[in-house]
Design an enzyme around this catalytic site. Structure first.
Site, short mmCIF file in Angstrom:
data_model
loop_
_atom_site.label_atom_id
_atom_site.label_comp_id
_atom_site.label_asym_id
_atom_site.label_seq_id
_atom_site.Cartn_x
_atom_site.Cartn_y
_atom_site.Cartn_z
N GLU A 79 0.79 -1.30 0.01
CA GLU A 79 0.17 0.05 -0.06
C GLU A 79 1.07 1.31 0.06
OE1 GLU A 79 -3.84 -1.65 2.44
OE2 GLU A 79 -2.13 -0.85 3.40
N CYS A 92 2.95 8.83 1.22
CA CYS A 92 3.54 7.56 2.28
C CYS A 92 3.99 6.33 1.61
CB CYS A 92 2.50 7.27 3.18
SG CYS A 92 3.13 6.43 4.78
N CYS A 103 6.05 -4.17 16.80
CA CYS A 103 5.37 -3.17 17.79
C CYS A 103 3.95 -3.61 18.12
CB CYS A 103 5.33 -1.79 17.18
SG CYS A 103 6.91 -1.15 16.81
N CYS A 106 0.81 -1.91 16.54
CA CYS A 106 0.86 -1.67 15.03
C CYS A 106 0.38 -2.89 14.31
CB CYS A 106 2.27 -1.12 14.50
SG CYS A 106 2.37 -1.11 12.72
N GLY A 146 6.68 -1.17 7.06
CA GLY A 146 7.92 -1.73 7.02
C GLY A 146 8.91 -0.86 7.93
N GLU A 147 9.92 -1.27 8.24
CA GLU A 147 11.16 -0.59 9.11
C GLU A 147 12.02 -0.39 7.82
OE1 GLU A 147 11.95 0.99 11.96
OE2 GLU A 147 13.73 1.31 10.65
N SER A 178 11.11 7.31 8.49
CA SER A 178 11.08 7.22 10.07
C SER A 178 11.44 5.86 10.39
CB SER A 178 9.24 7.20 10.13
OG SER A 178 8.96 6.80 11.45
N SER A 201 10.63 6.86 16.26
CA SER A 201 9.19 6.71 16.88
C SER A 201 9.70 6.36 18.16
CB SER A 201 8.61 5.48 16.19
OG SER A 201 8.40 5.63 15.06
N LEU A 202 9.55 7.36 19.07
CA LEU A 202 10.06 7.27 20.54
C LEU A 202 8.99 6.38 21.37
CD1 LEU A 202 12.35 7.51 22.57
CD2 LEU A 202 11.33 9.96 22.97
N ASN A 203 7.80 6.73 21.31
CA ASN A 203 6.57 6.27 21.82
C ASN A 203 6.55 6.02 23.30
OD1 ASN A 203 6.10 6.36 18.99
ND2 ASN A 203 5.84 4.23 18.53
N ASN A 278 -4.43 5.09 16.47
CA ASN A 278 -5.33 4.78 15.62
C ASN A 278 -5.88 3.31 16.10
OD1 ASN A 278 -5.71 7.01 13.85
ND2 ASN A 278 -3.80 6.34 13.09
N CYS A 321 -1.94 6.04 10.12
CA CYS A 321 -0.67 5.45 10.51
C CYS A 321 -1.09 4.00 11.34
CB CYS A 321 -0.41 6.29 11.75
SG CYS A 321 0.47 7.91 11.12
N1 SAH Z 1 8.35 1.53 10.78
C1 SAH Z 1 8.90 2.69 10.80
C2 SAH Z 1 7.77 3.54 9.98
C3 SAH Z 1 6.54 3.12 9.66
S1 SAH Z 1 5.27 3.32 10.98
C4 SAH Z 1 8.44 3.47 12.40
O1 SAH Z 1 7.83 2.44 12.90
O2 SAH Z 1 8.82 4.55 12.53
C5 SAH Z 1 5.00 5.14 10.86
C6 SAH Z 1 4.47 5.77 12.26
O3 SAH Z 1 3.34 5.23 12.47
C7 SAH Z 1 5.37 5.39 13.41
O4 SAH Z 1 5.58 6.27 14.18
C8 SAH Z 1 4.58 4.56 14.48
O5 SAH Z 1 4.72 4.60 15.79
C9 SAH Z 1 3.31 5.02 14.04
N2 SAH Z 1 2.10 3.96 14.21
C10 SAH Z 1 2.01 2.75 14.20
N3 SAH Z 1 0.93 2.22 14.26
C11 SAH Z 1 0.13 3.42 14.71
C12 SAH Z 1 -1.26 3.33 15.14
N4 SAH Z 1 -1.77 2.19 15.37
N5 SAH Z 1 -1.53 4.56 15.68
C13 SAH Z 1 -0.78 5.61 15.73
N6 SAH Z 1 0.36 5.56 15.17
C14 SAH Z 1 0.84 4.24 14.83
FE1 SF4 Z 2 6.74 -0.99 14.45
FE2 SF4 Z 2 6.89 0.61 12.40
FE3 SF4 Z 2 7.18 -2.01 12.05
FE4 SF4 Z 2 4.86 -0.85 12.90
S1 SF4 Z 2 5.93 -0.66 10.75
S2 SF4 Z 2 5.89 -2.79 13.63
S3 SF4 Z 2 5.36 0.71 13.81
S4 SF4 Z 2 8.70 -0.66 13.08
#
Ligand code: SAH
Ligand code: SF4
Length: 336
Positions: A79, A92, A103, A106, A146-147, A178, A201-203, A278, A321
């Site tokens: 996508e 994106c 994560c 996610c 993806g990462e 990211s 993504s500190l989170n 989300n 996201c």
């Molecule tokens: N893998 C990379 C880039 C893709 S994710 C990363 O993790 O940074 C892009 C962003 O979406 C990241 O900051 C991630 O923390 C956030 N994200 C993932 N799942 C989410 C969700 N369910 N709600 C809000 N943000 C989310």
């Molecule tokens: Fe974590 Fe980003 Fe991979 Fe989702 S796409 S599992 S937020 S690293």
């Protein structure tokens, strides 16, 4: 491309015209490129193939966000999302089919990693986006499935096409990568001067919570990650970094978290992006209330930190996201 021209027995000067046609005019019809010598046209026809993924679904959300599902040659679907801004689009881009980081908030993580995407498959997403959009795509964010730093070499090749003035000609300032926090990858970005901005993504504000939400925190804990980010900022001449912070109700959205976050990023000169979670079916987490988000933001603002709440876009088509997951994968999951 220069090598290709050479192999065909043609002058290297033609390479530039082919690259411009493919990556700036989004024209893949070699016949339509003027003034190519016949010897080169024949060589291209017999020695190369044009890769254009099939667009198997195109959905539009009420706010104008569009999601494209692209089918790659091996049948895997990926996508890409076009987010409408005033007179411009932000796209994106996905860098992998699935993701191995796992994560717990996610949706992409639930299917695990299927495979890396090639640079061509990333470039093809941009080309497909430019073709369907009403406006030009001006910004690229590597924030899809993806990462990116788990697929460093192909991402780096893609960036060299995207940011090259003779290629797609995006300004490196308008491309953002990211990462969930792969420390060696961030140092590699410094070494290679990767032509893009960095978002991390500190989170979470404690290792105890971050271990739970981003499992690789056990390998690269918060202090190591933020040291790498500070080193990056210094090495890249005070380049502004984006700190992303997904807000999970009752997990990391307290006022103590906000205060700890201020301390963690103190003096860093970063922008903090707050992403209210989300929600998706089956997730153990809940979205924070609007009041919790603004109280959190107020603390950052008082500490003179630029903090932006990223409004969720395209929610009605699951394009927001963390909601990027192909219908194919969902179907597969429901069979298990
Ligand atoms: N893998 C990379 C880039 C893709 S994710 C990363 O993790 O940074 C892009 C962003 O979406 C990241 O900051 C991630 O923390 C956030 N994200 C993932 N799942 C989410 C969700 N369910 N709600 C809000 N943000 C989310
Ligand atoms: Fe974590 Fe980003 Fe991979 Fe989702 S796409 S599992 S937020 S690293």
């Amino acid at each position: 491309m220069v090598q290709l021209c050479h192999d065909a027995g043609a002058k290297p000067v033609h390479a530039e015209r082919i690259v411009a046609s493919l990556f700036r005019h989004y024209n893949s019809d070699m016949e339509a490129i003027p003034d190519l010598p016949k010897i080169l046209r024949d060589y291209l026809a017999t020695h190369t193939s044009i890769f254009e993924p099939e667009c198997t679904a195109l959905q539009q959300a009420e706010d104008g966000t569009r999601k494209l599902l692209l089918k790659m040659p091996d049948g895997k679907e990926v996508e890409t999302v076009l987010i409408q801004g005033p007179g411009r689009l932000t796209q994106c881009i996905s860098t992998q089919v699935g993701c191995a980081v796992g994560c717990t908030f996610c949706l992409t993580a639930t299917a695990g990693l299927t495979r890396n995407l090639s640079a061509a498959e990333m470039a093809a997403q941009v080309i497909a986006g430019q073709k369907v959009g009403d406006y030009q795509v001006r910004n690229l964010v590597l924030m899809g499935m993806g990462e990116p730093l788990h697929n460093y070499d192909e991402v780096s090749r893609f960036l060299s096409i995207a940011a090259n003035p003779k290629g797609m000609a995006f300004s490196p300032n308008r491309i953002t990568l990211s990462t969930s926090g792969l420390v060696p990858g961030i140092y590699k970005m410094i070494e290679d001067r990767l032509p893009c901005n960095l978002a991390v993504s500190l989170n979470a504000t404690t290792d105890e919570v971050r271990d739970r939400v981003i499992p690789i925190n056990k390998k690269y804990p918060i202090h190591e990650l933020l040291k790498a980010v500070r080193d990056y900022i210094k090495a890249r001449g005070n380049k502004r970094v984006l700190i992303e912070y997904v807000m999970l109700a009752g997990v990391n959205d307290s006022l103590e978290d906000a205060r700890r976050l201020c301390q963690l990023v103190e003096g860093m000169g970063c922008t903090v992006n707050l992403l209210p979670f989300n929600a998706f079916a089956g997730s153990p987490y809940k979205s924070p209330s609007d009041a919790a988000v603004s109280a959190f933001r107020d603390i950052l603002v008082k500490a003179k930190i630029i903090a932006v709440v990223r409004s969720s876009r395209g929610n009605d088509i699951s394009a927001a996201c963390g909601q990027l997951k192909t219908e194919v994968a969902l179907r597969r999951k429901s069979k298990i």
